[in-house]
Design an enzyme around this catalytic site. Structure first.
Site, short mmCIF file in Angstrom:
data_model
loop_
_atom_site.label_atom_id
_atom_site.label_comp_id
_atom_site.label_asym_id
_atom_site.label_seq_id
_atom_site.Cartn_x
_atom_site.Cartn_y
_atom_site.Cartn_z
N ASP A 1 -11.26 2.77 4.22
CA ASP A 1 -11.54 1.34 4.14
C ASP A 1 -13.05 1.06 4.19
O ASP A 1 -13.48 -0.07 3.98
CB ASP A 1 -10.86 0.60 5.30
CG ASP A 1 -9.66 -0.22 4.83
OD1 ASP A 1 -9.58 -0.49 3.61
OD2 ASP A 1 -8.84 -0.58 5.68
N GLN B 1 -4.75 -1.65 9.76
CA GLN B 1 -4.51 -2.97 9.18
C GLN B 1 -5.07 -4.03 10.14
O GLN B 1 -4.65 -4.12 11.29
CB GLN B 1 -3.00 -3.16 8.94
CG GLN B 1 -2.65 -4.44 8.21
CD GLN B 1 -3.21 -4.49 6.78
OE1 GLN B 1 -3.20 -3.51 6.05
NE2 GLN B 1 -3.71 -5.65 6.38
N LYS C 1 0.84 -1.20 0.00
CA LYS C 1 0.00 0.00 0.00
C LYS C 1 0.87 1.25 0.00
O LYS C 1 0.59 2.23 -0.69
CB LYS C 1 -0.94 -0.03 1.22
CG LYS C 1 -2.04 -1.08 1.10
CD LYS C 1 -2.76 -1.35 2.42
CE LYS C 1 -3.75 -2.51 2.26
NZ LYS C 1 -4.36 -2.95 3.52
#
Ligand code: NAD
Length: 285
Positions: free
Chosen positions: A119, A96, A52
């Site tokens: 997200d 994460q 990422k």
């Protein structure tokens, strides 16, 4: 059988994000910023975060990774999120997952400013998705929708069977399909006779994490298959949840693993972060 090529499409999307990032920087003086919180030392999580970060570099974003030890306290993560929420250089915040067991993940996700929730895991954005309103949509299912659009696959009235019902893959996938007027079935670990359901599918979307879960006799001829699973086979290779070799013979379209949904997930993270930055830029005017 035609492959749905996520590698090619993700590169195309990256190029567009890169151009729009440059325009945003030149016109509004804003560089999109992404903050990543990485807790513990799971090698897979570290590898995803690294990918990422590299993607952010390629398109000209600012990115910062907050690495924290596995025994970190809830309060310490929450303080970092609050700092990122208040930092005008940060447009997107990504936690994460999974987080260690001592951490209350729900509370962490709920603390992220919904306007920085790239997200799409905050209940505010989940609610907007299920009601068909604009917001942030989880990157993996959003990437699948971009593949459908690229290959002109019409979803209206199609029987879509989603196998896997997690908050980050299966449930938002089902909501997106329903918003496009597909007929949607969701299967999971407790579904009785999975094959009975998968045989119904015009479009079968599988995000479970079990190698060869979907076999040739479980799908009908002409099916479109989206294999979201990522598994490490015994020979070290990455494979999906579908027995690609045998199942692909029956498909009209199928995503490969790797090179299908995986690269799309990162492209959508970039696209969501740019969207957040554009919104923040217009709010500051
Ligand atoms: P998860 O463990 O949170 O959820 C798995 C889901 O599969 C659950 O709903 C469970 O009920 C269901 N399930 C488990 N075994 C089953 C079975 N035998 N039959 C039917 N359903 C079953 O996992 P997740 O985070 O949603 O990830 C699922 C898979 O997708 C994993 O392989 C993961 O690596 C992959 N994934 C890929 C991407 C990508 O970018 N391509 C992104 C996220 C996750």
């Amino acid at each position: 059988m035609q492959l749905l090529d996520g590698k090619v499409l993700s590169q195309k999307i990256e190029k567009t994000v890169q151009i729009k990032t440059k325009t945003l920087r030149q016109s509004k003086g804003l560089v999109p910023g992404l903050a990543v919180i990485l807790v513990g030392h799971d090698p897979a999580s570290a590898a995803y975060v690294n990918m990422k970060k590299k993607a952010c570099d390629r398109v000209g974003f600012y990115s910062v990774t907050h690495e924290m030890p596995a025994d970190i306290s809830q309060a310490a993560i929450e303080n970092t999120i609050t700092m990122m929420n208040n930092n005008p250089n940060i447009n997107g915040i990504l936690i994460q997952l999974p987080l260690p067991s001592q951490i209350d993940t729900t509370r962490i996700l709920e603390l992220v400013d919904p306007s920085k929730d790239v997200d799409g895991f905050h209940p505010y954005n989940v609610g907007r998705l299920t009601t068909g309103l604009d917001g942030f949509v989880p990157c993996t299912p959003l990437g699948v929708m971009a593949l459908f659009s690229e290959y002109n696959i019409d979803l209206k009235g199609k029987n879509c069977v989603v196998v896997g019902a997690s908050n980050i893959v299966g449930k938002p996938m089902a909501a997106l399909l329903l918003n496009e007027n597909a007929t949607v079935e969701i299967c999971h670990i407790f579904t009785d006779d999975l094959k009975k359901h998968t045989l119904n599918a015009d479009i079968l979307l599988v995000g479970v994490g079990v190698i060869n879960l979907i076999k040739e006799d479980m799908v009908k001829d002409g099916v479109i298959i989206i294999d979201i699973g990522i598994n490490r086979a015994q020979n070290g290779k990455l494979v999906g949840d579908v027995d690609f070799l045998n199942v692909s013979k029956k498909c009209s379209y199928i995503t490969p693993v790797p090179g299908g949904v995986g690269p799309m997930t990162i492209a959508m993270l970039l696209s969501n972060t740019l969207k957040a930055a554009q919104t923040h830029a217009s709010e500051r005017e």
